[in-house]
Design a protein around this motif. Structure first.
Motif, PDB file in Angstrom:
ATOM      1  N   VAL A 268      35.661  -3.200 -36.268  1.00 15.16           N
ATOM      2  CA  VAL A 268      36.910  -3.926 -35.870  1.00 15.16           C
ATOM      3  C   VAL A 268      37.033  -4.308 -34.564  1.00 15.16           C
ATOM      4  CG1 VAL A 268      38.254  -2.503 -37.857  1.00 15.16           C
ATOM      5  CG2 VAL A 268      37.837  -1.430 -35.589  1.00 15.16           C
ATOM      6  N   ASP A 269      38.235  -5.161 -34.243  1.00 12.33           N
ATOM      7  CA  ASP A 269      38.705  -5.578 -32.809  1.00 12.33           C
ATOM      8  C   ASP A 269      39.621  -4.451 -32.413  1.00 12.33           C
ATOM      9  OD1 ASP A 269      40.747  -6.407 -34.199  1.00 12.33           O
ATOM     10  OD2 ASP A 269      40.345  -8.734 -33.999  1.00 12.33           O
ATOM     11  N   GLU A 270      40.126  -5.076 -31.494  1.00 19.14           N
ATOM     12  CA  GLU A 270      41.288  -4.247 -30.749  1.00 19.14           C
ATOM     13  C   GLU A 270      42.461  -4.191 -31.508  1.00 19.14           C
ATOM     14  OE1 GLU A 270      41.510  -8.014 -28.205  1.00 19.14           O
ATOM     15  OE2 GLU A 270      40.093  -6.724 -29.317  1.00 19.14           O
ATOM     16  N   TYR A 271      42.581  -4.867 -32.519  1.00 17.49           N
ATOM     17  CA  TYR A 271      43.734  -4.776 -33.216  1.00 17.49           C
ATOM     18  C   TYR A 271      43.780  -4.111 -34.433  1.00 17.49           C
ATOM     19  CZ  TYR A 271      44.462  -8.991 -30.297  1.00 17.49           C
ATOM     20  OH  TYR A 271      44.571  -9.935 -28.813  1.00 17.49           O
ATOM     21  N   LEU A 272      42.601  -3.681 -34.784  1.00 21.77           N
ATOM     22  CA  LEU A 272      41.964  -3.004 -36.108  1.00 21.77           C
ATOM     23  C   LEU A 272      41.795  -4.182 -37.203  1.00 21.77           C
ATOM     24  CD1 LEU A 272      44.237   0.154 -35.864  1.00 21.77           C
ATOM     25  CD2 LEU A 272      41.342   0.050 -35.284  1.00 21.77           C
ATOM     26  N   SER A 303      49.713   1.143 -36.673  1.00 19.15           N
ATOM     27  CA  SER A 303      49.343  -0.099 -35.978  1.00 19.15           C
ATOM     28  C   SER A 303      48.873  -1.388 -37.023  1.00 19.15           C
ATOM     29  CB  SER A 303      48.334   0.014 -35.018  1.00 19.15           C
ATOM     30  OG  SER A 303      48.660   0.765 -33.845  1.00 19.15           O
ATOM     31  N   VAL A 304      48.207  -0.831 -37.944  1.00 17.68           N
ATOM     32  CA  VAL A 304      47.792  -1.852 -38.824  1.00 17.68           C
ATOM     33  C   VAL A 304      48.988  -2.213 -39.768  1.00 17.68           C
ATOM     34  CG1 VAL A 304      46.627  -1.923 -41.338  1.00 17.68           C
ATOM     35  CG2 VAL A 304      45.499  -0.813 -39.262  1.00 17.68           C
ATOM     36  N   ALA A 305      49.925  -1.178 -40.204  1.00 19.22           N
ATOM     37  CA  ALA A 305      51.191  -1.721 -40.748  1.00 19.22           C
ATOM     38  C   ALA A 305      51.766  -2.832 -40.055  1.00 19.22           C
ATOM     39  CB  ALA A 305      51.994  -0.699 -41.147  1.00 19.22           C
ATOM     40  N   LYS A 306      51.915  -2.617 -38.871  1.00 18.05           N
ATOM     41  CA  LYS A 306      52.849  -3.569 -37.820  1.00 18.05           C
ATOM     42  C   LYS A 306      52.004  -4.940 -37.853  1.00 18.05           C
ATOM     43  CE  LYS A 306      55.077  -0.100 -35.112  1.00 18.05           C
ATOM     44  NZ  LYS A 306      55.201   0.529 -33.714  1.00 18.05           N
ATOM     45  N   GLY A 314      53.493 -14.591 -39.468  1.00 17.27           N
ATOM     46  CA  GLY A 314      52.784 -15.533 -38.782  1.00 17.27           C
ATOM     47  C   GLY A 314      53.056 -15.422 -37.416  1.00 17.27           C
ATOM     48  N   ARG A 315      53.319 -14.148 -36.876  1.00 22.07           N
ATOM     49  CA  ARG A 315      53.164 -13.569 -35.522  1.00 22.07           C
ATOM     50  C   ARG A 315      51.614 -13.207 -35.156  1.00 22.07           C
ATOM     51  NH1 ARG A 315      57.480 -10.948 -37.456  1.00 22.07           N
ATOM     52  NH2 ARG A 315      56.476  -8.816 -36.656  1.00 22.07           N
ATOM     53  N   GLU A 316      51.512 -13.056 -33.968  1.00 17.78           N
ATOM     54  CA  GLU A 316      50.406 -12.666 -33.351  1.00 17.78           C
ATOM     55  C   GLU A 316      50.279 -11.113 -33.446  1.00 17.78           C
ATOM     56  OE1 GLU A 316      47.359 -14.444 -32.017  1.00 17.78           O
ATOM     57  OE2 GLU A 316      48.486 -16.104 -33.359  1.00 17.78           O
ATOM     58  N   PRO A 317      48.919 -10.462 -33.614  1.00 17.87           N
ATOM     59  CA  PRO A 317      48.985  -8.912 -33.613  1.00 17.87           C
ATOM     60  C   PRO A 317      48.944  -8.325 -32.408  1.00 17.87           C
ATOM     61  CG  PRO A 317      46.586 -10.038 -33.823  1.00 17.87           C
ATOM     62  CD  PRO A 317      47.821 -11.359 -33.644  1.00 17.87           C
ATOM     63  N   LEU A 318      49.343  -7.251 -32.374  1.00 20.19           N
ATOM     64  CA  LEU A 318      49.496  -6.237 -30.994  1.00 20.19           C
ATOM     65  C   LEU A 318      48.231  -5.261 -31.068  1.00 20.19           C
ATOM     66  CD1 LEU A 318      53.204  -5.060 -31.400  1.00 20.19           C
ATOM     67  CD2 LEU A 318      52.294  -7.174 -29.904  1.00 20.19           C
ATOM     68  N   VAL A 319      47.850  -5.021 -29.819  1.00 19.44           N
ATOM     69  CA  VAL A 319      46.801  -4.293 -29.726  1.00 19.44           C
ATOM     70  C   VAL A 319      47.062  -2.864 -30.097  1.00 19.44           C
ATOM     71  CG1 VAL A 319      45.299  -3.225 -27.897  1.00 19.44           C
ATOM     72  CG2 VAL A 319      45.665  -5.500 -27.406  1.00 19.44           C
ATOM     73  N   ALA A 320      46.074  -2.418 -31.171  1.00 14.36           N
ATOM     74  CA  ALA A 320      46.655  -0.831 -31.936  1.00 14.36           C
ATOM     75  C   ALA A 320      46.381   0.161 -30.629  1.00 14.36           C
ATOM     76  CB  ALA A 320      45.215  -0.597 -32.581  1.00 14.36           C
ATOM     77  N   ARG A 321      47.594   1.005 -30.710  1.00 14.54           N
ATOM     78  CA  ARG A 321      47.950   2.180 -29.810  1.00 14.54           C
ATOM     79  C   ARG A 321      47.126   3.383 -30.572  1.00 14.54           C
ATOM     80  NH1 ARG A 321      53.973   1.819 -27.374  1.00 14.54           N
ATOM     81  NH2 ARG A 321      53.579  -0.411 -26.347  1.00 14.54           N
TER      82      ARG A 321
END
Length: 373
Positions: A268-272, A303-306, A314-321
């Protein structure tokens, strides 16, 4: 147009994500939860559930249907089955149902939360292939614990130490409890090893170091002959292996898995987000980053849910905390424990309050009522 999110896995990560999506869903979202078991299993308490009379089944097994029935019927579906194949390019997954038939599911977003299983067969530390099998394993293990006078616990990681601690607390004065550790220190040499060792000794648990199991065979008398790598043999009434996890990732194409042949987790990447697989996300033991663990899974699921919500909009993901601090907590019996926060040692009473008192069993209700998310 209705969007479909398929979630593979009905344990900590998968059910958390399902609740988070359904609580904020509109009429244009359908969540399909695929689980091999009809019940959510609070397996963190399995180490105590093998002590007869300590934990009732209904405290640690919660029907998944009941957890989801609070949402509109058209917004969710529960499928009891096992993921057996995935086509990330075609956006489909194949699920084998309990009756051995297969069903192909199409998705807009996919969450991989199938967890891991114990390396040793038929042990209750993780959920087995069905609710009935897991309950049977717990009951049979508890019955054997009751009858045994000599018990060998193999593997001195967190699960092994907690199992040995529970056995020592209940039977340390009446039964022989031996914990086999393959290395020179328990808990993989973590800084809390010395404290946990001290607590185990207080419970009369015998720790045998440099003891790697080579073979374990049942004798005609119903005992187990445990042969160590150095040739030493130990005959015991009950052998409880706890070492090793195997990620449930066999259904995932090889190119998306780590190169480690002994522990094939999802890349996975930093966004999971699964690398090179648009619309596919992963959390929990299938990721095992930075390691497998309940609290880490909870943070990843949030983080995955968000990020699934963002993708649907259609929004960009956030880095998983991740967790703000590295917490390691190991229960050692019903009134002891060892742990740390980063490098700071925590007193036994704090570990008891946070974990050992009830092994988090009351928190299982949050996975039923949705408060977990």
């Amino acid at each position: 147009m209705t969007k479909t999110v398929v979630i593979l896995g009905g344990a900590y990560g998968g059910l958390h994500v399902a609740h988070a999506l359904l609580k904020r869903a509109n009429k244009d979202l359908k969540v399909i939860l695929v689980s091999k078991s009809t019940h959510f299993y609070w397996n963190l308490a399995s180490v105590r559930a093998i002590i007869p009379g300590q934990i009732k089944d209904e405290a640690i097994f919660k029907p998944l249907n009941g957890a989801l029935s609070r949402y509109p019927a058209e917004s969710w579906e529960l499928i009891i089955g096992t993921a057996t194949a995935a086509d990330f390019e075609g956006k489909t997954v194949e699920v084998t149902l309990a009756d051995k038939t297969t069903r192909t599911l199409s998705y807009d977003q996919l969450v991989l939360a199938t967890g891991a299983r114990s390396a040793a067969d038929n042990t209750p530390w993780k959920g087995l292939d069905s609710y009935d099998e897991t309950v049977k394993s717990l009951h049979e293990t508890a019955a054997r614990v009751k009858d045994a006078q000599h018990i060998v616990v193999a593997g001195a990681g967190s699960t092994g130490v907690e199992v040995a601690g529970e056995l020592g607390y209940e039977y340390g004065k009446t039964k022989k409890i031996i914990l086999l550790c393959s290395g020179e220190k328990i808990l993989g040499g973590d800084s809390v090893a010395a404290a946990a060792t001290s607590e185990l000794k207080k419970l009369n648990v015998v720790i045998k170091y440099g003891a790697r199991v080579a073979e374990a065979k049942t004798t005609p008398e119903g005992k187990t002959n445990v042969v160590l790598a150095d040739g030493e043999a130990i005959t015991t009434d009950l052998y409880l292996p706890t070492m090793g996890l195997v990620p449930n990732t066999e259904y995932i194409p090889d190119r998306h898995l780590s190169a480690n042949p002994n522990y094939r987790t999802v890349n996975v990447d930093e966004y999971l987000r699964v690398r090179d697989a648009p619309g596919v996300w992963a959390c929990g033991d299938v990721v095992s980053r930075p390691r497998a663990g309940f609290m880490i899974t909870q943070k990843q699921a949030a983080s995955v849910a968000k990020n699934v919500e963002a993708a649907l909009a259609g929004r960009e993901p956030l880095v998983a905390r991740g967790l703000p601090v590295d917490i390691y907590a190991c229960s050692v019996g019903r009134d002891r424990g060892a742990g740390r926060m980063n490098s700071i040692k925590l007193p036994s009473i704090m570990i008891w309050l946070a974990k050992g008192r009830n092994l988090g069993v009351p928190r299982a209700q949050g996975y039923v009522d949705g408060s977990v998310a």
